[in-house]
Structure formats: C-alpha cells, structure tokens
Design a protein around this motif. Sequence first.
Motif, mmCIF file in Angstrom:
data_model
loop_
_atom_site.group_PDB
_atom_site.id
_atom_site.type_symbol
_atom_site.label_atom_id
_atom_site.label_comp_id
_atom_site.label_asym_id
_atom_site.label_seq_id
_atom_site.Cartn_x
_atom_site.Cartn_y
_atom_site.Cartn_z
ATOM 1 N N UNK A 2 0.818 -1.210 0.000
ATOM 2 C CA UNK A 2 0.000 0.000 0.000
ATOM 3 C C UNK A 2 0.855 1.265 0.000
ATOM 4 N N UNK A 3 2.064 1.159 0.527
ATOM 5 C CA UNK A 3 2.938 2.327 0.631
ATOM 6 C C UNK A 3 3.954 2.432 -0.498
ATOM 7 N N UNK A 4 4.292 1.315 -1.119
ATOM 8 C CA UNK A 4 5.354 1.321 -2.123
ATOM 9 C C UNK A 4 4.904 0.866 -3.513
ATOM 10 N N UNK A 5 3.760 0.191 -3.583
ATOM 11 C CA UNK A 5 3.330 -0.388 -4.850
ATOM 12 C C UNK A 5 4.093 -1.643 -5.213
ATOM 13 N N UNK A 6 4.895 -2.151 -4.278
ATOM 14 C CA UNK A 6 5.741 -3.324 -4.534
ATOM 15 C C UNK A 6 5.416 -4.411 -3.524
ATOM 16 N N UNK A 7 5.340 -5.664 -4.016
ATOM 17 C CA UNK A 7 5.022 -6.789 -3.138
ATOM 18 C C UNK A 7 5.914 -7.972 -3.495
ATOM 19 N N UNK A 8 6.568 -8.511 -2.476
ATOM 20 C CA UNK A 8 7.396 -9.692 -2.714
ATOM 21 C C UNK A 8 7.483 -10.478 -1.409
ATOM 22 N N UNK A 9 6.868 -11.663 -1.403
ATOM 23 C CA UNK A 9 6.907 -12.555 -0.239
ATOM 24 C C UNK A 9 8.017 -13.572 -0.450
ATOM 25 N N UNK A 10 8.844 -13.776 0.575
ATOM 26 C CA UNK A 10 10.027 -14.629 0.434
ATOM 27 C C UNK A 10 9.953 -15.790 1.410
ATOM 28 N N UNK A 11 9.818 -16.992 0.871
ATOM 29 C CA UNK A 11 9.934 -18.215 1.661
ATOM 30 C C UNK A 11 11.390 -18.637 1.599
ATOM 31 N N UNK A 12 12.065 -18.656 2.731
ATOM 32 C CA UNK A 12 13.502 -18.930 2.739
ATOM 33 C C UNK A 12 13.832 -20.337 2.239
ATOM 34 N N UNK A 13 12.859 -21.226 2.225
ATOM 35 C CA UNK A 13 13.094 -22.565 1.684
ATOM 36 C C UNK A 13 13.372 -22.513 0.186
ATOM 37 N N UNK A 14 12.994 -21.406 -0.457
ATOM 38 C CA UNK A 14 13.165 -21.264 -1.899
ATOM 39 C C UNK A 14 14.310 -20.323 -2.268
ATOM 40 N N UNK A 15 15.131 -19.957 -1.297
ATOM 41 C CA UNK A 15 16.214 -18.995 -1.533
ATOM 42 C C UNK A 15 17.541 -19.732 -1.708
ATOM 43 N N UNK A 16 18.360 -19.231 -2.641
ATOM 44 C CA UNK A 16 19.691 -19.798 -2.882
ATOM 45 C C UNK A 16 20.737 -18.701 -2.750
ATOM 46 N N UNK A 17 21.826 -19.028 -2.081
ATOM 47 C CA UNK A 17 22.918 -18.081 -1.893
ATOM 48 C C UNK A 17 24.094 -18.477 -2.778
ATOM 49 N N UNK A 18 24.573 -17.538 -3.580
ATOM 50 C CA UNK A 18 25.765 -17.727 -4.398
ATOM 51 C C UNK A 18 26.894 -16.938 -3.745
ATOM 52 N N UNK A 19 27.736 -17.628 -3.020
ATOM 53 C CA UNK A 19 28.790 -16.938 -2.279
ATOM 54 C C UNK A 19 29.866 -16.353 -3.188
ATOM 55 N N UNK A 20 29.973 -16.885 -4.402
ATOM 56 C CA UNK A 20 30.975 -16.342 -5.339
ATOM 57 C C UNK A 20 30.622 -14.924 -5.751
ATOM 58 N N UNK A 21 29.333 -14.661 -5.915
ATOM 59 C CA UNK A 21 28.893 -13.335 -6.370
ATOM 60 C C UNK A 21 28.232 -12.518 -5.264
ATOM 61 N N UNK A 22 27.807 -13.198 -4.195
ATOM 62 C CA UNK A 22 27.071 -12.517 -3.132
ATOM 63 C C UNK A 22 25.603 -12.384 -3.424
ATOM 64 N N UNK A 23 25.144 -12.953 -4.531
ATOM 65 C CA UNK A 23 23.729 -12.871 -4.890
ATOM 66 C C UNK A 23 22.905 -13.802 -4.006
ATOM 67 N N UNK A 24 21.722 -13.355 -3.651
ATOM 68 C CA UNK A 24 20.784 -14.134 -2.845
ATOM 69 C C UNK A 24 19.511 -14.277 -3.664
ATOM 70 N N UNK A 25 19.385 -15.424 -4.321
ATOM 71 C CA UNK A 25 18.345 -15.595 -5.327
ATOM 72 C C UNK A 25 17.057 -16.156 -4.739
ATOM 73 N N UNK A 26 15.972 -15.498 -5.066
ATOM 74 C CA UNK A 26 14.630 -16.026 -4.811
ATOM 75 C C UNK A 26 13.948 -16.088 -6.168
ATOM 76 N N UNK A 27 13.929 -17.283 -6.745
ATOM 77 C CA UNK A 27 13.523 -17.385 -8.143
ATOM 78 C C UNK A 27 14.555 -16.680 -9.001
ATOM 79 N N UNK A 28 14.107 -15.769 -9.851
ATOM 80 C CA UNK A 28 15.044 -15.016 -10.689
ATOM 81 C C UNK A 28 15.299 -13.613 -10.138
ATOM 82 N N UNK A 29 14.984 -13.419 -8.858
ATOM 83 C CA UNK A 29 15.171 -12.114 -8.212
ATOM 84 C C UNK A 29 16.315 -12.173 -7.216
ATOM 85 N N UNK A 30 17.258 -11.249 -7.348
ATOM 86 C CA UNK A 30 18.375 -11.152 -6.415
ATOM 87 C C UNK A 30 17.950 -10.232 -5.268
#
Length: 296
Positions: free
Chosen positions: A26-54
């Motif tokens: 309601x305040x930002x127009x942006x919505x993203x719910x993150x289930x940590x079971x679906x998150x992947x960490x790439x330590x080489x790049x520092x990216x924290x992927x949830x689907x195709x979203x870093x």
Amino acid sequence: MTNVKIGVVGIPGKWSTETLCDAVEARTGFRHVIDMADVSLDLATGALWHGDTDLSTFDGLIIKKISQEYCPHTLDRLEMLRTAEARGVQIFSNPTAILRLIDRLSCTVSLRNAGIPMPDTIVTENRAAALEAVRRFGSAVFKPLFSTKARGMCVLEASSPEADLQREIASFSEENPVMYIQQKADLSGQDLGMVFLGGRYLGTYARVSQTDTWNTTIESGGKYAPFEPDKELIALAEKAQRPFGLDFTTVDVALTPDGPIVFEVSAFGGFKGALEGAGLEAATLYADYVLEKVTS
C-alpha cells in the motif's frame, strides 16, 4: 511511494506475513513474499536468489517469520540473509540480533546477564541432574531449545513415581540432549505480550487461558484480551528487550505471586495478539517505520 523495493520474509499465505505485505504494498506499490526454503545463496557473487530475483538488490527486507518452526537450520537461513545485509540491504530486524533469540538458551543467558527476573532454570545434559531439578522445583517445565508456542514442552511433577520420571526424562533427552528445565510458574491463568517498535513501547495484550492446560498459548485454547500495565512493568519489559536491538518484538511477561517474571523476548513479535488484544495495527506501524528508515 514508488521505486522502493521492500520484501517480506515469511510464510506465504499466513495471515501475519500477508498483512505485512499488504501494508508494504500500500505504501510502495511493490510486493514480494520470500519463503527462505526457496532462496539460494551464491557466495561467489554474493547474490541471494529467490527465483530469478536477487534479494541483495532490494532496499530493505523485513523478517516476519524465518521458518514455520524453530530448529538449528533456522540459524542457517539467517546467516544467508547476512550476505544481503553486507551488500547494503537494510534488514528488519537485524539477522544477528535474531540469531541471539532463536536458541532459547541464548535468549535466557542474555536476559539473566541483564538482571531480568526469570523463572529458576536448570540447563543440563545429565539425566540425574534433570531428575534432581524436578525434585527441587516440585513442578518443572522441560522446554526444547528451538521451539515456539509451547511446542515440544512437557511438565513433570516431583510427586510422580521416580520410575515414571526417569522414563519421561530419558524420552525428552533423546530428542533434546541439552535439557532446558524451568520451575513451573503460577501464571494465574494469563500471561502478557508487551509490544515494542524500534525500542519504543506500543501496548500490551494478555493471553488468557480458557482451559485447565498449564500454558496460555492460543494453540492450547487461550484468548487475547486487553491489559493495562503499570509504569514499573513497562520499564521491566523495556529493559528486557533493550540488549537485543530488535526493530519489532514482543516481550512475554507473567505476573506471579512473587512478582513479574520474563519468559522470553520474541525474535519476531506477534501481530494478531497486538491487534485483537491491544487494538494495535502492528503491520501498518511496522511498515511505516521500515519505510522511514529505508528512505531517510
């Protein structure tokens, strides 16, 4: 406000997670719910992927719930989120602060070191010492180090036959080698949730037992109700939550015949109790707080 990306770490479909997401959207127009079971960490790049979203490209992340139930793996999820924090993402509450609360013993030691009154507690791996604790307390609550809402807890009475006590202690110890044993407190049928945002006191609700069960949790039939604490009780709860530096939390307090005691400081705080018992729109207040921090 647009172009501000704030994600909510939680359990998709759960009321508290979705309510917080509603307030953020309601305040930002942006919505993203993150289930940590679906998150992947790439330590080489520092990216924290949830689907195709870093997630490390977000402005902020709010941790409403890190897992459905507490367990040692929960700590690993928080460690993963620390990588996003290192890349400049503001996280509410800070993962390091939450790490100190997921393990019940860590929370207890911090509270005791701060001089907070708590139930008498014995921590041991020795079954004979556990039996002696039951005898000493008369009535003892055995608590897993990783649990919420009284899951996995049991009450042992010193009046029970010794063989039965030894059997129950052995059974508990098989699942919980480090046994956390507290003297059962006289709760007089209720305990309190005292709500804080950014260290500032917001209000209090009571959990009132509706049955003869030993705990007051909603899962055991308890109901939320209003409660007005005095200044001394508010000061105690404020002192209890202060060492942890959480952005949003609930301090669990009980009023006993011997005075108030603190059971724990919640890693995430409760929205439903705040709403139904204290009339606080915690999700809205939290979203406003986070947005101010992220955009200042």
